[in-house]
Design an enzyme around this catalytic site. Structure first.
Site, mmCIF file in Angstrom:
data_model
loop_
_atom_site.group_PDB
_atom_site.id
_atom_site.type_symbol
_atom_site.label_atom_id
_atom_site.label_comp_id
_atom_site.label_asym_id
_atom_site.label_seq_id
_atom_site.Cartn_x
_atom_site.Cartn_y
_atom_site.Cartn_z
ATOM 1 N N HIS A 1 20.416 22.536 71.670
ATOM 2 C CA HIS A 1 19.059 21.990 71.705
ATOM 3 C C HIS A 1 18.256 22.580 72.868
ATOM 4 C CE1 HIS A 1 20.639 18.185 69.549
ATOM 5 N NE2 HIS A 1 19.795 18.771 68.722
ATOM 6 N N CYS B 1 20.665 12.624 75.537
ATOM 7 C CA CYS B 1 20.950 12.297 74.118
ATOM 8 C C CYS B 1 21.254 10.830 73.854
ATOM 9 C CB CYS B 1 22.156 13.054 73.598
ATOM 10 S SG CYS B 1 22.510 14.585 74.371
HETATM 11 C C1 CIR Z 1 25.475 16.974 67.554
HETATM 12 O O1 CIR Z 1 25.941 18.119 67.412
HETATM 13 O O2 CIR Z 1 24.503 16.586 66.906
HETATM 14 C C2 CIR Z 1 26.133 16.048 68.556
HETATM 15 N N1 CIR Z 1 27.539 16.297 68.587
HETATM 16 C C3 CIR Z 1 25.540 16.211 69.926
HETATM 17 C C4 CIR Z 1 24.104 15.798 69.980
HETATM 18 C C5 CIR Z 1 23.498 15.977 71.315
HETATM 19 N N2 CIR Z 1 22.167 15.483 71.322
HETATM 20 C C6 CIR Z 1 21.212 15.912 72.138
HETATM 21 O O3 CIR Z 1 21.403 16.864 72.874
HETATM 22 N N3 CIR Z 1 20.027 15.311 72.052
#
Ligand code: CIR
Length: 267
Positions: A170, A257
């Site tokens: 991201h 997140c």
């Molecule tokens: C994913 O790959 O969607 C999750 N394992 C990690 C999400 C992390 N979210 C973020 O950076 N906002």
């Protein structure tokens, strides 16, 4: 209009209790999955740190069917005057939107929906005093970003498109807002046009994951795993709250997140 003094003044947040299925969370490289107990312990401390920073935290129940649903930042975007339901770019996460929607409809008078077929993950969206930045990535496509700009404009804001470095999950995996004028970035984003108007603090090589920090009111949540970045932030005068992220990092997550944050004028 928000009565908040800055885009990082928050008095409200939503988090979601991790499910035991979090051990199956998505990851780009399998370095061994996290344990449920480990994620739960990091999440508990994170929640407490939000409360200590003056934020009222709403805790949603775990969702076993959605291993990544602890990362509530991705299916929605929230501001003082409204929320936007996004469309996460990972197929296994699409259903998280419908799960968080009723809570947002209870808490916000206006809830917009990103129109199909665009995709956007909250992890790619950075709220700054100079407008919202939307990083294109494997999870956020141009159709989604453009539709999101329209939604943000309907809420009275402005937004523009930026690029996420290749191989980075991201936009905010590699950059975060530290204060009104400053961002913390990896060297891959240090020259990005999106940050032309900002002072940049570049994380040391080898500590790239440390660029995902979370500014909340007068403190900065930063990963306890990266001592050189912690020292740098301290040296620049930030009030740092180091938090463990070793387990959530195994499923590509960082500190932003795990919450949706906003300033609620009614509180
Ligand atoms: C994913 O790959 O969607 C999750 N394992 C990690 C999400 C992390 N979210 C973020 O950076 N906002």
């Amino acid at each position: 209009m928000s009565q908040a003094r800055s885009v990082y003044e928050f008095n409200s947040a939503i988090v979601r209790e991790p499910s035991t299925s979090v051990v199956d969370g998505l990851r780009a490289d399998d370095r061994g999955g996290p344990t449920y107990e480990g994620v739960k312990a990091e999440h508990d401390v994170y929640r407490a740190a939000l409360r200590d920073a003056g934020v009222n935290v709403t805790v949603l129940p775990p969702l076993e069917a959605f291993p990544d649903s602890i990362f509530v930042e991705d299916p929605a975007l929230v501001f003082t005057n409204g929320a936007i339901l996004l469309r996460p770019g990972a197929p296994s996460r699409l259903g998280e939107m419908a799960q968080i929607a009723p809570t947002l409809r209870e808490m916000f008078d206006t809830v917009l929906e990103l129109p199909a077929p665009g995709q956007a993950d909250g992890g790619d969206i950075m709220y700054t005093p100079k407008g919202v930045l939307i990083g294109l990535s494997a999870r956020t496509d141009r159709t989604g970003a453009e539709a999101l700009i329209s939604c943000i404009e309907r809420l009275g804001g402005t937004a523009r498109i930026a690029e996420t470095p290749k191989g980075v999950l991201h936009f905010k995996t590699a950059s975060s807002l530290l204060d009104d004028e400053t961002v913390i970035v990896t060297s891959a984003l240090a020259a990005a046009a999106a940050f032309d108007d900002f002072r940049k603090i570049v994380v040391p090589d080898g500590e790239e994951a440390a660029a995902n920090i979370l500014r909340v009111n007068d403190v900065v949540f930063a990963s306890a795993n990266y001592p050189r970045t912690l020292e740098m932030l301290d040296h620049h005068g930030y009030k740092v709250v180091p938090l463990k992220t070793a387990e959530i990092e195994k499923i590509d997550a960082g500190l932003s997140c795990m919450s949706l944050r906003w300033y609620d004028n009614r509180r």
